[in-house]
Design an enzyme around this catalytic site. Structure first.
Site, PDB file in Angstrom:
ATOM      1  N   GLU A   1     -19.551  17.681  41.042  1.00  0.00           N
ATOM      2  CA  GLU A   1     -18.104  17.494  41.005  1.00  0.00           C
ATOM      3  C   GLU A   1     -17.777  16.548  42.145  1.00  0.00           C
ATOM      4  O   GLU A   1     -18.203  16.805  43.283  1.00  0.00           O
ATOM      5  CB  GLU A   1     -17.429  18.825  41.331  1.00  0.00           C
ATOM      6  CG  GLU A   1     -16.976  19.610  40.147  1.00  0.00           C
ATOM      7  CD  GLU A   1     -16.482  20.975  40.608  1.00  0.00           C
ATOM      8  OE1 GLU A   1     -15.351  21.047  41.112  1.00  0.00           O
ATOM      9  OE2 GLU A   1     -17.247  21.940  40.474  1.00  0.00           O
TER      10      GLU A   1
ATOM     11  N   LYS B   1     -19.658  23.566  50.082  1.00  0.00           N
ATOM     12  CA  LYS B   1     -18.773  22.410  50.202  1.00  0.00           C
ATOM     13  C   LYS B   1     -17.476  22.771  50.917  1.00  0.00           C
ATOM     14  O   LYS B   1     -16.995  22.021  51.750  1.00  0.00           O
ATOM     15  CB  LYS B   1     -18.447  21.881  48.810  1.00  0.00           C
ATOM     16  CG  LYS B   1     -19.233  20.648  48.448  1.00  0.00           C
ATOM     17  CD  LYS B   1     -18.628  20.023  47.227  1.00  0.00           C
ATOM     18  CE  LYS B   1     -19.601  20.067  46.079  1.00  0.00           C
ATOM     19  NZ  LYS B   1     -19.009  19.685  44.807  1.00  0.00           N
TER      20      LYS B   1
ATOM     21  N   ARG C   1     -30.106  28.935  44.448  1.00  0.00           N
ATOM     22  CA  ARG C   1     -29.664  27.822  45.279  1.00  0.00           C
ATOM     23  C   ARG C   1     -30.379  27.852  46.632  1.00  0.00           C
ATOM     24  O   ARG C   1     -30.907  28.864  47.058  1.00  0.00           O
ATOM     25  CB  ARG C   1     -28.156  27.772  45.418  1.00  0.00           C
ATOM     26  CG  ARG C   1     -27.469  29.011  45.888  1.00  0.00           C
ATOM     27  CD  ARG C   1     -25.967  28.998  45.568  1.00  0.00           C
ATOM     28  NE  ARG C   1     -25.251  27.882  46.146  1.00  0.00           N
ATOM     29  CZ  ARG C   1     -24.413  27.095  45.463  1.00  0.00           C
ATOM     30  NH1 ARG C   1     -24.219  27.300  44.178  1.00  0.00           N
ATOM     31  NH2 ARG C   1     -23.774  26.135  46.054  1.00  0.00           N
TER      32      ARG C   1
END
Ligand code: ATP
Ligand code: MG
Length: 563
Positions: free
Chosen positions: A37, A273, A263
């Site tokens: 994104e 983020k 992850r």
């Protein structure tokens, strides 16, 4: 903490792909994608996903797409689109002509949504956000059907068309998939697939005021592109039934397989983020590319080579269970690469003046010094030696404790590539008592670093000649956080309270050897005995280099492994 050094062949996604190839599951080559994104800069976690997606494609003769998942106009920005491309390229991967944007599919996604409405599989819901949450139920309680669930297909089509036409304000209606409000999987309780958002999009401008949700967009974008394996992180495991529901219900010809992996978490940093944005916005760091940041742009500016990052990603492997990888392993991979590839030079961070009393004044000798002890191809340079030198101040102690083998009054040491010197006396500032300079003698017989009579010294020091040295600025970096798990405080203290106040130090009076006057920005060096340094790509210029310390020489990972 895991010790992630499993052989490459053992990871389960690779095994799935090998299996699919052997059973001829697809009539075309492997196709993966990396779908960021554009709402922030990429970090080391993304590097893992990039290496996995692009790496597997390369390994099995397939291709990997770069696709911007740009369905959230409020948070996205062209700055991020640009930086993400730069970062993927820097890591060494190439999407060729396959750069895609989910926003390019908006018209097709809209048509798919209309399809679902016509099938009676989607409806316009006019509950507000809070009511939708209430009706959804909880993990232990089933949800309730929305009062709008049984709107007619005609009414739904009319409302959806008018949503698109901009007749309603934000939040007035949403389009929801009609699945099952009692499903034990909350994701399947009539998820929202379109919402109204009167916001300008960085690519489509004001063309749209309704935007598709991630769960609807992602699977269909994968399908449109012909992805074979849709690799994502574990938090999407619960969304997989929805991924499959959308593609099955619409009976699209291409139905990729979603595979989830754990992850990456790293010690002494944060890989979220939202948190990284906070560090930048609140100016805890100098920007996204602050060399302490775990962003790709940060580690690039720090001097981590892309080869080392790729090697790290291969070594940590891919698992199905969340774990935290020690930052020391990443640093180890950086050292391993630079050990072989960085030319070795001399620089003094905290200089102390040394006068060689028996060396003639106004005289210099040029000493041959190779750039790498094991790689003659890297060549050599001539080091000027003269009467006044600098050595590292902590290489001298006036009253050395037992295990201190370096320079002290009356003691002899070797100067790298030069001579043995002996400390004869110390000159101090009479008022402060600080050491001003050391007076030494050198033994002309020891040129090159060995004594003909076979006598030994216990230390070899780095040095530079005062008259020839360049004064340089060197920035030292350390872990950004003091805790290995900045998020793990038992009392819930905020991660920012563990920022390491000593994570950045700037030294402006370092002395480096004259050959470095030619150092161009973005060059790696080992400063002997001190660590690996990188000429800053932004603030450096040829002739006036500014160095960032990439990593010290001390390898914590080797210690951890031996334990
Ligand atoms: P957001 O909260 O903004 O969605 P994100 O970290 O998921 O943040 P994306 O841009 O959506 O960011 O991520 C792109 C890809 O990178 C996704 O496939 C995501 O799963 C993967 N990714 C993100 N963080 C990690 C991580 N720590 N380890 C491995 N892969 C990651
Ligand atoms: Mg995401």
């Amino acid at each position: 903490m895991t010790s992630p050094e499993q052989p490459a062949s053992s990871h389960f996604i690779r095994n799935i792909i090998i299996d699919d190839i052997q059973t001829c599951k697809y009539d075309r080559p492997l196709m993966t994608r990396f779908p960021p994104e554009p709402n922030g800069y990429l970090h080391m976690g993304h590097a893992k996903s990039i290496c996995l997606n692009f790496g597997l494609a390369a390994e099995f003769g397939g291709v990997c797409n770069l696709r911007f998942d740009d369905t959230n106009p409020g948070k996205e920005d062209i700055e991020y689109v640009t930086s993400i491309q730069e970062d993927v390229r820097w890591l060494g991967f190439d999407w060729k002509d396959r750069l895609y944007y989910a926003s390019d599919y908006f018209e097709r996604l809209y048509a798919f949504a209309v399809c679902l409405i016509r099938m009676g599989k989607a409806y316009v819901c006019s509950l507000n956000a809070e009511q939708i949450r209430e009706y959804r139920g909880t993990l232990t309680q089933p949800g309730k059907d929305s009062p709008y669930r049984n709107r007619s297909i005609e009414e739904n089509l009319d409302l959806f068309t008018r949503m698109r036409a901009g007749e309603f304000p934000d939040g007035a209606h949403v389009l929801r998939a009609k699945i099952d409000m009692t499903s034990p999987n909350m994701v399947m309780r009539d998820p929202t697939i379109y919402r109204i958002r009167h916001a300008s999009h960085h690519r489509t401008g004001n063309t749209w005021c309704i935007y598709p949700m991630y769960d609807f967009t992602h699977c269909l974008s994968d399908s449109i592109e012909g992805i074979t394996h849709s690799i994502c992180t574990l938090e999407f495991e619960n969304n997989r039934p929805l991924y499959d529901w959308v593609l099955d219900t619409l009976a699209v010809p291409c139905h990729p397989r979603q595979i989830e992996f754990a992850r990456l978490n790293l010690t002494y940093t944060v890989l979220s983020k939202r948190k990284l944005i906070e560090l930048v916005d609140k100016k805890y760091v100098s920007g996204w590319d602050d060399p302490r940041m775990p962003t790709i742009s940060g580690i690039r500016r720090r001097g981590y080579p892309p080869e080392a990052v790729r090697n790290f990603c291969e070594r940590i492997g891919v698992a199905k269970k969340d774990s935290t990888v020690d930052m020391a392993l990443l640093e180890h991979c950086v050292r391993e690469y630079l050990n072989e590839h960085a030319p070795r030079v001399m620089g003094v961070l905290h200089p102390i003046r040394v006068i060689i009393d028996n060396f003639p004044e106004n005289h210099e000798e040029m000493l041959e010094a190779p750039y790498h002890p094991d790689n003659p191809d890297m060549g050599s340079r001539k080091l000027p030696f003269s009467r006044v030198l600098y050595i590292e101040s902590d290489d001298f102690m006036e009253e050395p404790p037992k295990k201190f083998y370096r320079l002290a009054p009356g003691r002899e040491v070797r100067l790298r590539y030069a001579y043995f010197i002996r400390c004869e006396s110390v000159v101090k500032d009479p008022t402060t008592g600080n050491i001003l300079e050391l007076h030494c003698t050198y033994d002309p017989e020891t040129r090159g670093g060995g004594a003909p009579d076979g006598r030994k010294v216990k230390a070899t020091l780095h040095w530079v000649s005062e008259a020839h040295a360049i004064t340089a600025t060197i920035r030292l970096y350390d872990h950004l956080f003091t805790r290995p798990d900045p998020d793990g405080d038992k009392n819930g203290a905020d991660f920012k309270s563990f920022i390491n106040p000593a994570s950045f130090e700037m030294l402006t009076d370092c002395r480096i050897e004259p050959s470095l006057s030619q150092a161009t920005p973005s060059s790696h060096y080992q400063f002997e005995r001190l660590g690996y340094f990188f000429t800053d790509p932004v603030d450096s210029a040829t002739g006036s280099p500014i160095f960032n310390r990439t990593v010290t020489l001390k390898d914590e990972w080797m210690k951890i492994r031996k334990q």
